[in-house]
Design a protein around this motif. Sequence first.
Motif, mmCIF file in Angstrom:
data_model
loop_
_atom_site.group_PDB
_atom_site.id
_atom_site.type_symbol
_atom_site.label_atom_id
_atom_site.label_comp_id
_atom_site.label_asym_id
_atom_site.label_seq_id
_atom_site.Cartn_x
_atom_site.Cartn_y
_atom_site.Cartn_z
ATOM 1 N N UNK A 69 6.671 21.051 51.557
ATOM 2 C CA UNK A 69 6.147 20.775 52.894
ATOM 3 C C UNK A 69 5.053 19.718 52.847
ATOM 4 N N UNK A 70 4.163 19.830 51.873
ATOM 5 C CA UNK A 70 3.040 18.891 51.757
ATOM 6 C C UNK A 70 3.515 17.482 51.427
ATOM 7 N N UNK A 71 4.455 17.368 50.489
ATOM 8 C CA UNK A 71 4.881 16.045 50.046
ATOM 9 C C UNK A 71 5.949 15.426 50.952
ATOM 10 N N UNK A 72 6.659 16.258 51.689
ATOM 11 C CA UNK A 72 7.645 15.734 52.628
ATOM 12 C C UNK A 72 8.892 15.145 51.995
ATOM 13 N N UNK A 73 9.179 15.505 50.754
ATOM 14 C CA UNK A 73 10.341 14.934 50.061
ATOM 15 C C UNK A 73 11.580 15.784 50.294
ATOM 16 N N UNK A 74 12.756 15.200 50.176
ATOM 17 C CA UNK A 74 13.980 15.996 50.247
ATOM 18 C C UNK A 74 14.023 17.023 49.111
ATOM 19 N N UNK A 75 14.600 18.169 49.412
ATOM 20 C CA UNK A 75 14.624 19.291 48.467
ATOM 21 C C UNK A 75 16.028 19.866 48.400
ATOM 22 N N UNK A 76 16.588 19.916 47.183
ATOM 23 C CA UNK A 76 17.911 20.524 46.989
ATOM 24 C C UNK A 76 17.722 22.007 46.759
ATOM 25 N N UNK A 80 22.576 34.147 51.602
ATOM 26 C CA UNK A 80 21.456 34.085 50.664
ATOM 27 C C UNK A 80 20.775 32.721 50.702
ATOM 28 N N UNK A 81 21.543 31.648 50.913
ATOM 29 C CA UNK A 81 20.939 30.335 51.117
ATOM 30 C C UNK A 81 20.075 30.339 52.382
ATOM 31 N N UNK A 82 20.571 30.950 53.432
ATOM 32 C CA UNK A 82 19.793 31.016 54.669
ATOM 33 C C UNK A 82 18.489 31.786 54.466
ATOM 34 N N UNK A 111 18.591 19.903 51.465
ATOM 35 C CA UNK A 111 19.939 19.604 50.988
ATOM 36 C C UNK A 111 20.454 20.893 50.346
ATOM 37 N N UNK A 112 21.671 21.277 50.664
ATOM 38 C CA UNK A 112 22.215 22.532 50.158
ATOM 39 C C UNK A 112 23.178 22.301 48.992
ATOM 40 N N UNK A 148 26.481 24.019 58.023
ATOM 41 C CA UNK A 148 25.159 24.623 58.148
ATOM 42 C C UNK A 148 24.098 23.633 58.634
ATOM 43 N N UNK A 149 24.492 22.374 58.805
ATOM 44 C CA UNK A 149 23.575 21.403 59.387
ATOM 45 C C UNK A 149 22.733 20.632 58.394
ATOM 46 N N UNK A 150 23.077 20.691 57.119
ATOM 47 C CA UNK A 150 22.331 19.972 56.095
ATOM 48 C C UNK A 150 23.303 19.199 55.200
ATOM 49 N N UNK A 151 22.833 18.143 54.541
ATOM 50 C CA UNK A 151 23.665 17.500 53.531
ATOM 51 C C UNK A 151 24.015 18.502 52.429
#
Length: 303
Positions: free
Chosen positions: A152-159, A186-188, A205-206, A232-235
């Motif tokens: 959240x702080x860095x704002x980078x994409x996260x897999x 479980x991902x949700x 990203x999932x 699910x609405x994500x890459x």
Amino acid sequence: MDSLAATPGTGPATSPLPVVRPPRPAAKFEDLPAGRTALMGILNVTPDSFSDGGQFDDLDSAISHGLRMFYAGADMVDVGGESTRPGAEQVPAEEEQKRILPVVETLVKAGALVSVDTMNAATAAKAVDAGAAIVNDVSGLNFDPKMPALIAERGVPYVLTHRRGDAGTMDQHADYDDVTAEVIEELKSVRSKFFDAGVKPEQIILDPGLGFSKRAEQNWELLRNMEAFTGMGHPVLIGASRKRFIGTLLVDAGKAAPVEERDQATAAISALAAHHGAWAVRVHDVASNLDAIKAAAAWGGGR
């Protein structure tokens, strides 16, 4: 690696000096190709990864291999310093950082878009400081509690990857009544914890976690139901490259195909994943898989 130049003047050079090459502009996540599935090249700076452990575990060989993948067309280079194969031993964060940070810095200066493959928030923070643009975390349900706030702080994409248990126990957690539905739920559940920490939906990203707490047929089932993940609405990132379930498919004389003979099947999966909407595929062999996803894009009219 930089070449060496002779010291100016007469006679033989006695103190070779490195040629200083200006760094290229930093690659940006937003610059990834829009007309096709992206390709993430795997760079394991480890002695014990299942496919290429020990091949690139010193600085020079790791950087050279990362640059080869970049120049061969990899859209991203995913740098990891800890094996995540079943049974792998955990690596202290300090050792992980020692292995990967110089590699990350050098590849970023060369113009590569770098992803850091880590389960440690402290390592992720230092890698992002060194220029990594993506955090690829396979910890699944057992994520580092400091990771959501960092992302959240860095704002980078996260897999965000699905996995039950850890490297030592995940094979014991492969019992599902409906593997696709349970992986999604479980991902949700993990995703909600990142949202609660302030991570934005567009950062996620999932990855369904092929091979992580999954048996062979369960991996194929997840691939057959890939639209459930893209919906699910994500890459969606697909990481099938050279994994056990491919080896057990390609049985020869009663034995699973060795890792070096799994690239053609991997490329077939990459093409099919691209056709079904994968954002990216994570692979060891850049050339064959880049050809596969380009062919899929042409077949689909650039979709």
